[in-house]
Motif scaffolding. Structure first.
Motif, PDB file in Angstrom:
ATOM      1  N   ILE A  21       0.886  -1.164   0.000  1.00  0.00           N
ATOM      2  CA  ILE A  21       0.000   0.000   0.000  1.00  0.00           C
ATOM      3  C   ILE A  21       0.920   1.209   0.000  1.00  0.00           C
ATOM      4  O   ILE A  21       1.671   1.424   0.962  1.00  0.00           O
ATOM      5  N   ARG A  22       0.871   1.976  -1.089  1.00  0.00           N
ATOM      6  CA  ARG A  22       1.839   3.040  -1.286  1.00  0.00           C
ATOM      7  C   ARG A  22       1.171   4.361  -1.631  1.00  0.00           C
ATOM      8  O   ARG A  22       0.063   4.392  -2.166  1.00  0.00           O
ATOM      9  N   MET A  23       1.911   5.447  -1.345  1.00  0.00           N
ATOM     10  CA  MET A  23       1.382   6.787  -1.549  1.00  0.00           C
ATOM     11  C   MET A  23       1.685   7.327  -2.943  1.00  0.00           C
ATOM     12  O   MET A  23       1.787   8.523  -3.161  1.00  0.00           O
ATOM     13  N   LYS A  24       1.858   6.447  -3.897  1.00  0.00           N
ATOM     14  CA  LYS A  24       1.988   6.833  -5.303  1.00  0.00           C
ATOM     15  C   LYS A  24       1.755   5.582  -6.135  1.00  0.00           C
ATOM     16  O   LYS A  24       1.857   4.451  -5.635  1.00  0.00           O
ATOM     17  N   GLU A  25       1.450   5.772  -7.417  1.00  0.00           N
ATOM     18  CA  GLU A  25       1.168   4.619  -8.271  1.00  0.00           C
ATOM     19  C   GLU A  25       2.463   3.860  -8.551  1.00  0.00           C
ATOM     20  O   GLU A  25       3.470   4.461  -8.935  1.00  0.00           O
ATOM     21  N   PRO A  26       2.458   2.532  -8.357  1.00  0.00           N
ATOM     22  CA  PRO A  26       3.659   1.738  -8.638  1.00  0.00           C
ATOM     23  C   PRO A  26       4.043   1.854 -10.108  1.00  0.00           C
ATOM     24  O   PRO A  26       3.184   1.939 -10.991  1.00  0.00           O
ATOM     25  N   SER A  27       5.351   1.830 -10.376  1.00  0.00           N
ATOM     26  CA  SER A  27       5.834   2.023 -11.746  1.00  0.00           C
ATOM     27  C   SER A  27       5.985   0.717 -12.522  1.00  0.00           C
ATOM     28  O   SER A  27       6.003   0.732 -13.753  1.00  0.00           O
ATOM     29  N   GLN A  28       6.097  -0.427 -11.816  1.00  0.00           N
ATOM     30  CA  GLN A  28       6.306  -1.693 -12.528  1.00  0.00           C
ATOM     31  C   GLN A  28       5.063  -2.064 -13.338  1.00  0.00           C
ATOM     32  O   GLN A  28       3.933  -1.925 -12.869  1.00  0.00           O
ATOM     33  N   SER A  29       5.299  -2.582 -14.532  1.00  0.00           N
ATOM     34  CA  SER A  29       4.185  -2.898 -15.433  1.00  0.00           C
ATOM     35  C   SER A  29       3.524  -4.230 -15.114  1.00  0.00           C
ATOM     36  O   SER A  29       2.376  -4.462 -15.500  1.00  0.00           O
ATOM     37  N   ASP A  30       4.219  -5.128 -14.405  1.00  0.00           N
ATOM     38  CA  ASP A  30       3.679  -6.470 -14.160  1.00  0.00           C
ATOM     39  C   ASP A  30       3.009  -6.574 -12.794  1.00  0.00           C
ATOM     40  O   ASP A  30       3.043  -7.614 -12.150  1.00  0.00           O
ATOM     41  N   LEU A  31       2.392  -5.470 -12.351  1.00  0.00           N
ATOM     42  CA  LEU A  31       1.678  -5.458 -11.078  1.00  0.00           C
ATOM     43  C   LEU A  31       0.199  -5.174 -11.297  1.00  0.00           C
ATOM     44  O   LEU A  31      -0.176  -4.399 -12.171  1.00  0.00           O
ATOM     45  N   ILE A  32      -0.626  -5.809 -10.474  1.00  0.00           N
ATOM     46  CA  ILE A  32      -2.041  -5.443 -10.406  1.00  0.00           C
ATOM     47  C   ILE A  32      -2.152  -4.326  -9.385  1.00  0.00           C
ATOM     48  O   ILE A  32      -1.608  -4.428  -8.286  1.00  0.00           O
ATOM     49  N   ARG A  33      -2.813  -3.234  -9.744  1.00  0.00           N
ATOM     50  CA  ARG A  33      -2.893  -2.081  -8.834  1.00  0.00           C
ATOM     51  C   ARG A  33      -4.328  -1.622  -8.714  1.00  0.00           C
ATOM     52  O   ARG A  33      -5.129  -1.762  -9.639  1.00  0.00           O
ATOM     53  N   ARG A  34      -4.642  -1.051  -7.570  1.00  0.00           N
ATOM     54  CA  ARG A  34      -5.990  -0.553  -7.302  1.00  0.00           C
ATOM     55  C   ARG A  34      -5.874   0.755  -6.526  1.00  0.00           C
ATOM     56  O   ARG A  34      -5.251   0.803  -5.472  1.00  0.00           O
ATOM     57  N   ARG A  35      -6.454   1.817  -7.052  1.00  0.00           N
ATOM     58  CA  ARG A  35      -6.432   3.090  -6.337  1.00  0.00           C
ATOM     59  C   ARG A  35      -7.447   3.035  -5.209  1.00  0.00           C
ATOM     60  O   ARG A  35      -8.636   2.773  -5.431  1.00  0.00           O
ATOM     61  N   LEU A  36      -6.981   3.272  -3.985  1.00  0.00           N
ATOM     62  CA  LEU A  36      -7.837   3.144  -2.813  1.00  0.00           C
ATOM     63  C   LEU A  36      -8.530   4.450  -2.454  1.00  0.00           C
ATOM     64  O   LEU A  36      -9.726   4.487  -2.196  1.00  0.00           O
ATOM     65  N   LEU A  37      -7.778   5.519  -2.371  1.00  0.00           N
ATOM     66  CA  LEU A  37      -8.313   6.817  -1.972  1.00  0.00           C
ATOM     67  C   LEU A  37      -7.273   7.886  -2.245  1.00  0.00           C
ATOM     68  O   LEU A  37      -6.136   7.587  -2.652  1.00  0.00           O
ATOM     69  N   ASN A  38      -7.644   9.125  -2.045  1.00  0.00           N
ATOM     70  CA  ASN A  38      -6.727  10.255  -2.133  1.00  0.00           C
ATOM     71  C   ASN A  38      -6.673  10.916  -0.763  1.00  0.00           C
ATOM     72  O   ASN A  38      -7.691  11.041  -0.080  1.00  0.00           O
ATOM     73  N   ILE A  39      -5.479  11.324  -0.348  1.00  0.00           N
ATOM     74  CA  ILE A  39      -5.338  11.973   0.954  1.00  0.00           C
ATOM     75  C   ILE A  39      -4.631  13.316   0.787  1.00  0.00           C
ATOM     76  O   ILE A  39      -4.021  13.582  -0.254  1.00  0.00           O
ATOM     77  N   ARG A  40      -4.710  14.133   1.816  1.00  0.00           N
ATOM     78  CA  ARG A  40      -3.994  15.412   1.852  1.00  0.00           C
ATOM     79  C   ARG A  40      -3.383  15.585   3.243  1.00  0.00           C
ATOM     80  O   ARG A  40      -3.912  15.072   4.227  1.00  0.00           O
ATOM     81  N   MET A  41      -2.291  16.316   3.316  1.00  0.00           N
ATOM     82  CA  MET A  41      -1.689  16.677   4.591  1.00  0.00           C
ATOM     83  C   MET A  41      -2.292  18.018   5.030  1.00  0.00           C
ATOM     84  O   MET A  41      -2.324  18.983   4.252  1.00  0.00           O
ATOM     85  N   ARG A  42      -2.759  18.064   6.267  1.00  0.00           N
ATOM     86  CA  ARG A  42      -3.417  19.258   6.779  1.00  0.00           C
ATOM     87  C   ARG A  42      -2.900  19.580   8.182  1.00  0.00           C
ATOM     88  O   ARG A  42      -2.129  18.814   8.754  1.00  0.00           O
TER      89      ARG A  42
END
Length: 301
Positions: free
Chosen positions: A142-163
């Motif tokens: 679970i990472r704070m940016k989209e993974p760059s590797q092409s052979d991964l399944i990825r799912r965008r979970l949510l967007n966050i902001r620092m406040r």
């Protein structure tokens, strides 16, 4: 090539020592050495450089080790898929995420997953460094940016902001800032801009530091920042996902926030059918949906 010899070669290459490989394989050093020599003879090449401190792979050995490593990963994946079933999920699942998200959002929710699957063994690795999923440093990330590797399944979970957040007691004692210039009268709690963190958060901290803040407390992760804020030490720069579990936090200077940070869940394509990965993925998605509902009901989304 002989599969048994390849297995022994892989253990030796991984350990860098005949003795250590023998201990792992429950074979004598001489037996391991004979198998390596036989493999080298069959291939007509030298696989290791021998020296006093151990073994180093030759160029040909590195090529073979790359192949046996790929074989080992595929065998591990096949083994996991064979063992897993709809009724029984067990075995180790290596999950990696950042220190902040792992300690403050994920870990407190894992009790629900263990209630459903008590035999699951999760190895939660909290690191700012991005682990290599295709090389199986971890199974799920679970990472704070989209993974760059092409052979991964990825799912965008949510967007966050620092406040900016503070405790009610701190604001009652020190007052609530109305403008950025008012930060000169307050203590800012944050990570240093040059410490590992999302770029959007580092930029926000840089902007705040430029306001000639009266006092600062820097901590190298958001868990520490949160604890300092709850202890009434000052105004903290924190990710907005914390408000779900810490409703007592008061947002300060609501017009001040970082840019949007996407949060992704990712795992290797070869683990698509692995039951442990599937139940963890579904669990995280369910918790994200519950989090969004709570935020919506609270008027925070």
């Amino acid at each position: 090539m002989d599969w048994d010899k390849l297995r022994i070669f892989h253990a030796v290459a991984d350990a860098g020592s005949l003795t250590h490989a023998g201990d792992t394989l429950h074979l004598s050093q001489s037996a391991v050495s004979r198998q390596i020599r036989a493999l080298e003879d069959s291939l007509g090449t030298t696989l290791f450089h021998r020296h006093a401190r151990g073994l180093i792979l030759t160029e040909q050995g590195e090529l073979l080790f790359e192949a046996t490593s790929s074989m080992a990963r595929k065998l591990d994946s096949a083994s996991a898929r064979i063992r897993d079933s709809e009724e029984n999920v067990f075995g180790e699942l290596k999950v990696t995420t950042t220190v902040g998200f792992g300690t403050l959002w994920l870990a407190p929710r894992l009790v629900k997953l263990y209630e459903k699957f008590p035999d699951l063994r999760i190895d939660l690795m909290l690191k700012e460094r991005v682990l290599d999923l295709p090389m199986r440093e971890a199974d799920v990330a679970i990472r704070m940016k989209e993974p760059s590797q092409s052979d991964l399944i990825r799912r965008r979970l949510l967007n966050i902001r620092m406040r900016l957040y503070a405790s009610p007691d701190y604001l009652a004692h020190r007052g609530t800032p109305e403008t950025l210039a008012d930060l000169t009268k307050h203590r800012l709690i944050c990570q240093k801009p040059d410490q590992p963190q999302v770029a959007a958060g580092a930029r926000l901290v840089q902007e705040l530091m430029a306001q000639n803040v009266g006092s600062t407390l820097t901590v190298n992760n958001y868990f520490g920042v949160l604890q300092a804020v709850l202890a009434n030490l000052g105004i903290g720069v924190l990710p907005d996902y914390l408000t779900a579990d810490n409703p007592e936090l008061v947002r300060v200077l609501p017009d001040t926030e970082s840019g949007e940070v996407p949060v992704f869940l990712a795992y290797p394509e070869e683990l698509r059918q692995t039951r442990r990965v599937a139940v963890f993925r579904d669990f995280v998605l369910e918790e994200i949906q519950a989090y969004r509902r709570a935020q919506t009901e609270a008027g925070l989304l």
